[in-house]
Enzyme design. Sequence first.
Site, PDB file in Angstrom:
ATOM      1  N   ASP A 333       0.794  -1.221   0.000  1.00  0.00           N
ATOM      2  CA  ASP A 333       0.000   0.000   0.000  1.00  0.00           C
ATOM      3  C   ASP A 333       0.831   1.278   0.000  1.00  0.00           C
ATOM      4  O   ASP A 333       0.289   2.363   0.156  1.00  0.00           O
ATOM      5  CB  ASP A 333      -0.932   0.012   1.210  1.00  0.00           C
ATOM      6  CG  ASP A 333      -0.185  -0.068   2.540  1.00  0.00           C
ATOM      7  OD1 ASP A 333       1.024  -0.419   2.519  1.00  0.00           O
ATOM      8  OD2 ASP A 333      -0.803   0.190   3.587  1.00  0.00           O
ATOM      9  N   GLN A 334       2.155   1.182  -0.181  1.00  0.00           N
ATOM     10  CA  GLN A 334       2.930   2.418  -0.176  1.00  0.00           C
ATOM     11  C   GLN A 334       2.666   3.196  -1.462  1.00  0.00           C
ATOM     12  O   GLN A 334       2.394   2.612  -2.522  1.00  0.00           O
ATOM     13  CB  GLN A 334       4.417   2.126  -0.007  1.00  0.00           C
ATOM     14  CG  GLN A 334       5.100   1.451  -1.180  1.00  0.00           C
ATOM     15  CD  GLN A 334       6.534   1.072  -0.844  1.00  0.00           C
ATOM     16  OE1 GLN A 334       6.820   0.409   0.147  1.00  0.00           O
ATOM     17  NE2 GLN A 334       7.471   1.516  -1.677  1.00  0.00           N
ATOM     18  N   GLY A 360      11.796  10.487 -25.116  1.00  0.00           N
ATOM     19  CA  GLY A 360      12.025  10.293 -26.538  1.00  0.00           C
ATOM     20  C   GLY A 360      12.804   9.034 -26.821  1.00  0.00           C
ATOM     21  O   GLY A 360      12.315   7.927 -26.636  1.00  0.00           O
ATOM     22  N   TRP A 362      15.209   6.654 -29.598  1.00  0.00           N
ATOM     23  CA  TRP A 362      15.057   6.258 -31.002  1.00  0.00           C
ATOM     24  C   TRP A 362      13.605   5.948 -31.349  1.00  0.00           C
ATOM     25  O   TRP A 362      13.061   6.439 -32.329  1.00  0.00           O
ATOM     26  CB  TRP A 362      15.949   5.051 -31.271  1.00  0.00           C
ATOM     27  CG  TRP A 362      15.885   4.542 -32.666  1.00  0.00           C
ATOM     28  CD1 TRP A 362      15.135   3.500 -33.127  1.00  0.00           C
ATOM     29  CD2 TRP A 362      16.591   5.060 -33.799  1.00  0.00           C
ATOM     30  NE1 TRP A 362      15.336   3.322 -34.478  1.00  0.00           N
ATOM     31  CE2 TRP A 362      16.222   4.273 -34.923  1.00  0.00           C
ATOM     32  CE3 TRP A 362      17.495   6.105 -33.983  1.00  0.00           C
ATOM     33  CZ2 TRP A 362      16.730   4.497 -36.195  1.00  0.00           C
ATOM     34  CZ3 TRP A 362      18.004   6.326 -35.247  1.00  0.00           C
ATOM     35  CH2 TRP A 362      17.622   5.543 -36.336  1.00  0.00           C
ATOM     36  N   THR A 363      12.956   5.124 -30.541  1.00  0.00           N
ATOM     37  CA  THR A 363      11.611   4.658 -30.873  1.00  0.00           C
ATOM     38  C   THR A 363      10.552   5.729 -30.673  1.00  0.00           C
ATOM     39  O   THR A 363       9.590   5.808 -31.438  1.00  0.00           O
ATOM     40  CB  THR A 363      11.273   3.421 -30.030  1.00  0.00           C
ATOM     41  OG1 THR A 363      12.248   2.413 -30.268  1.00  0.00           O
ATOM     42  CG2 THR A 363       9.899   2.873 -30.382  1.00  0.00           C
ATOM     43  N   ASP A 399      15.654  15.576 -19.578  1.00  0.00           N
ATOM     44  CA  ASP A 399      16.531  15.393 -20.732  1.00  0.00           C
ATOM     45  C   ASP A 399      15.651  15.106 -21.940  1.00  0.00           C
ATOM     46  O   ASP A 399      14.717  14.300 -21.867  1.00  0.00           O
ATOM     47  CB  ASP A 399      17.499  14.234 -20.510  1.00  0.00           C
ATOM     48  CG  ASP A 399      18.358  13.963 -21.733  1.00  0.00           C
ATOM     49  OD1 ASP A 399      19.233  14.791 -22.025  1.00  0.00           O
ATOM     50  OD2 ASP A 399      18.144  12.926 -22.401  1.00  0.00           O
ATOM     51  N   ASP A 401      15.580  13.695 -25.641  1.00  0.00           N
ATOM     52  CA  ASP A 401      16.336  12.858 -26.578  1.00  0.00           C
ATOM     53  C   ASP A 401      15.574  12.782 -27.897  1.00  0.00           C
ATOM     54  O   ASP A 401      14.909  11.796 -28.202  1.00  0.00           O
ATOM     55  CB  ASP A 401      16.516  11.468 -25.963  1.00  0.00           C
ATOM     56  CG  ASP A 401      17.575  10.661 -26.683  1.00  0.00           C
ATOM     57  OD1 ASP A 401      17.780  10.899 -27.886  1.00  0.00           O
ATOM     58  OD2 ASP A 401      18.185   9.782 -26.064  1.00  0.00           O
ATOM     59  N   GLU A 403      15.556  12.366 -31.674  1.00  0.00           N
ATOM     60  CA  GLU A 403      16.377  11.818 -32.735  1.00  0.00           C
ATOM     61  C   GLU A 403      15.597  11.780 -34.057  1.00  0.00           C
ATOM     62  O   GLU A 403      14.951  10.781 -34.354  1.00  0.00           O
ATOM     63  CB  GLU A 403      16.849  10.414 -32.354  1.00  0.00           C
ATOM     64  CG  GLU A 403      17.623  10.386 -31.040  1.00  0.00           C
ATOM     65  CD  GLU A 403      18.131   8.997 -30.668  1.00  0.00           C
ATOM     66  OE1 GLU A 403      18.258   8.119 -31.570  1.00  0.00           O
ATOM     67  OE2 GLU A 403      18.383   8.760 -29.490  1.00  0.00           O
ATOM     68  N   MET A 468      26.053  12.186 -28.914  1.00  0.00           N
ATOM     69  CA  MET A 468      26.041  10.725 -29.071  1.00  0.00           C
ATOM     70  C   MET A 468      27.138  10.260 -30.024  1.00  0.00           C
ATOM     71  O   MET A 468      26.892   9.877 -31.178  1.00  0.00           O
ATOM     72  CB  MET A 468      24.656  10.265 -29.521  1.00  0.00           C
ATOM     73  CG  MET A 468      23.582  10.545 -28.476  1.00  0.00           C
ATOM     74  SD  MET A 468      21.932   9.935 -28.909  1.00  0.00           S
ATOM     75  CE  MET A 468      21.443  11.135 -30.147  1.00  0.00           C
ATOM     76  N   TYR A 470      28.803   7.734 -30.843  1.00  0.00           N
ATOM     77  CA  TYR A 470      28.878   6.287 -31.040  1.00  0.00           C
ATOM     78  C   TYR A 470      27.883   5.927 -32.134  1.00  0.00           C
ATOM     79  O   TYR A 470      27.145   6.792 -32.635  1.00  0.00           O
ATOM     80  CB  TYR A 470      28.584   5.521 -29.750  1.00  0.00           C
ATOM     81  CG  TYR A 470      27.499   6.109 -28.880  1.00  0.00           C
ATOM     82  CD1 TYR A 470      26.159   6.088 -29.277  1.00  0.00           C
ATOM     83  CD2 TYR A 470      27.795   6.703 -27.656  1.00  0.00           C
ATOM     84  CE1 TYR A 470      25.160   6.636 -28.488  1.00  0.00           C
ATOM     85  CE2 TYR A 470      26.801   7.240 -26.855  1.00  0.00           C
ATOM     86  CZ  TYR A 470      25.489   7.206 -27.279  1.00  0.00           C
ATOM     87  OH  TYR A 470      24.489   7.749 -26.494  1.00  0.00           O
ATOM     88  N   ASP A 471      27.854   4.669 -32.534  1.00  0.00           N
ATOM     89  CA  ASP A 471      26.973   4.199 -33.616  1.00  0.00           C
ATOM     90  C   ASP A 471      27.278   4.883 -34.958  1.00  0.00           C
ATOM     91  O   ASP A 471      26.381   5.028 -35.798  1.00  0.00           O
ATOM     92  CB  ASP A 471      25.494   4.403 -33.264  1.00  0.00           C
ATOM     93  CG  ASP A 471      25.022   3.471 -32.156  1.00  0.00           C
ATOM     94  OD1 ASP A 471      25.762   2.528 -31.845  1.00  0.00           O
ATOM     95  OD2 ASP A 471      23.940   3.704 -31.608  1.00  0.00           O
ATOM     96  N   TRP A 608      26.021   5.206 -22.542  1.00  0.00           N
ATOM     97  CA  TRP A 608      24.858   4.342 -22.762  1.00  0.00           C
ATOM     98  C   TRP A 608      25.335   2.895 -22.635  1.00  0.00           C
ATOM     99  O   TRP A 608      26.155   2.461 -23.438  1.00  0.00           O
ATOM    100  CB  TRP A 608      24.273   4.541 -24.145  1.00  0.00           C
ATOM    101  CG  TRP A 608      23.070   3.663 -24.339  1.00  0.00           C
ATOM    102  CD1 TRP A 608      23.042   2.381 -24.800  1.00  0.00           C
ATOM    103  CD2 TRP A 608      21.717   4.006 -24.026  1.00  0.00           C
ATOM    104  NE1 TRP A 608      21.765   1.902 -24.798  1.00  0.00           N
ATOM    105  CE2 TRP A 608      20.937   2.877 -24.327  1.00  0.00           C
ATOM    106  CE3 TRP A 608      21.106   5.144 -23.506  1.00  0.00           C
ATOM    107  CZ2 TRP A 608      19.547   2.854 -24.139  1.00  0.00           C
ATOM    108  CZ3 TRP A 608      19.741   5.127 -23.328  1.00  0.00           C
ATOM    109  CH2 TRP A 608      18.974   3.986 -23.643  1.00  0.00           C
TER     110      TRP A 608
END
Length: 628
Positions: A333-334, A360, A362-363, A399, A401, A403, A468, A470-471, A608
């Site tokens: 119940d908290q 946000g 990618w998806t 934040d 995000d 993309e 970002m 990377y990728d 990430w």
Amino acid sequence: MSTVSPSTDGSRSRPRALHRFRRRALAVLVGLAVPFTGMVGLAAPTQAAEAAADPSASYTRTQDWGSGFEGKWTVKNTGTAPLNGWTLEWDFPAGTKVTSAWDADVTNNGDHWTAKNKSWAGSLAPGASVSFGFNGTGPGTPSGCKLNGASCDGGSVPGDTPPTAPGTLTASDVTESSVKLSWKAATDDKGVKNYDVLRDGAKVAAVTATTWTDQGLTAGTDYSYSVQARDTADQTGPVSAPVKVTTRGEGPGPGPGPGEKINLGYFTEWGVYGRNYHVKNLVTSGSAEKITHINYSFGNVQGGKCTIGDSFAAYDKAYTAAESVDGVADTWDQPLRGNFNQLRKLKAKYPHIKVLWSFGGWTWSGGFTDAVKNPAAFAKSCHDLVEDPRWADVFDGIDLDWEYPNACGLSCDSSGPAALTDMVRAMRAQFGSDLVTAAITADASSGGKLDAADYAGAAQYFDWYNVMTYDFFGAWDKTGPTAPHSALTSYTGIPKADFTSAAAIAKLKAKGVPASKLLLGIGFYGRGWTGVTQDAPGGTATGPATGTYEAGIEDYKVLKNTCPATGTVGGTSYAKCGSDWWSYDTPATVKTKMTWAKDQGLGGAFFWEFSGDTANGELVSAIDSGLR
């Protein structure tokens, strides 16, 4: 940046589709009063015959999130004999209905609703009570309540409107150890009994006046206060808008001070499922001592608003004592459970950590296009959600995000170069001095994504950018050429010019973004191909290498053992094992990157994401030591 869709559980930004469920444990509170006057005797037959069960029921609207609400009924045996079974009935006005329920069997005939006890919840001793809850839609409140065919008396809420929310809450006379709180009175049709004062979501006082001074606080510490009214039937009304206070004097402070660097990590909401990675892992790995900020990812962006991603993982999942940051189990119940409550406990244990809610990814970036059509309304929706009284003390900012603004990611946006600036200007107006940050592209190619939006103009409103870096390359190009996905600098044979960390940082600085507002991105994972015969970068391949969660991607904690690094190029590592070729950062290359970041005057680094690191936090430690 890459044009591949990151993985469901193995990459930086796709929340997985989840089977959501709710489990509620039933709590029965039993109190038995035994009268005695020097000796205990049996009741006379006439007394026993007069004993009777006398149940009552009361209702509270425990949560309200605009499109729906959570209600709770409490049945209590106020008589002197056991109650064996109960049936509760009430009416909702047209348009209000129950959508799901727990701890009771709830049915309806039109707008008339009936709840019957579960087999294990029907017997109530004198003084005992039991509650059941439900989710619903619509604005209405119950009326015509009957319990076992009789009126629901005993202070029941039906027909008795809860109090309103108190007016504007303000803080004054702030010292190193105290603060004075003031608010405007709430109203109630039968009178306000008192006000509950909440500090960081927990009740700390019940007062009858509209002012109260909290004492015994810690110097230089952040606190969040809110107030709710309680009426003579013991109903509580909505919680006031919170007010944040920082006591005077030395304390943990808002984050890195002058000369200190940011070490920020992403914590994924869905990681508590397949990856079995929880907030407590930040403690057991030693990472909590070394980071400065956490980005909790991801909230969704839909219908022009910031919305919850996965409510079960965020605030409803129950943690055992062994799983919990502080060794204390959640109760049924908290008011707050899940990741949010664990982050609250983490901040209590490590007060230097600041947490931002990231929206946000990618998806879910496709929702920004509609949202930025009305930046003010979007910003207000985000502020209202982040500062929800249930978890306002958990988050220190937001934040974003996206993309990508005015460019293509999973979907394409054509909002124009100024859309990012318009959005963050509205966010800053709503969030004030709280943190407002963004994850942004690292595509520094001529006419690339960094040229598509006004990142320099928006930087004046952002606290910093998570670049970002990377990728850059990966097995979405199935036949190669093989190339490191997170090169720091260029090298001979790189498949595409300006797809490096150094090029991205240089371009942002040239556009006028201060170096101190740029964080260098580190991936705690590798990207790889299979069917490769060449050790050095630039080889051909037949497709993506096998990964735990998605082909072509794997965590550092796995690769360090299954495919140890065999070389470095452009400031990052690569490895060939059998016919597989991988690129990823190691503690050694991370330290090299941190030295470079300091030489460039950057504000620090981010990564990430936490679950890709080893159980003892090797990469987090490398960032920490490299930034010192």
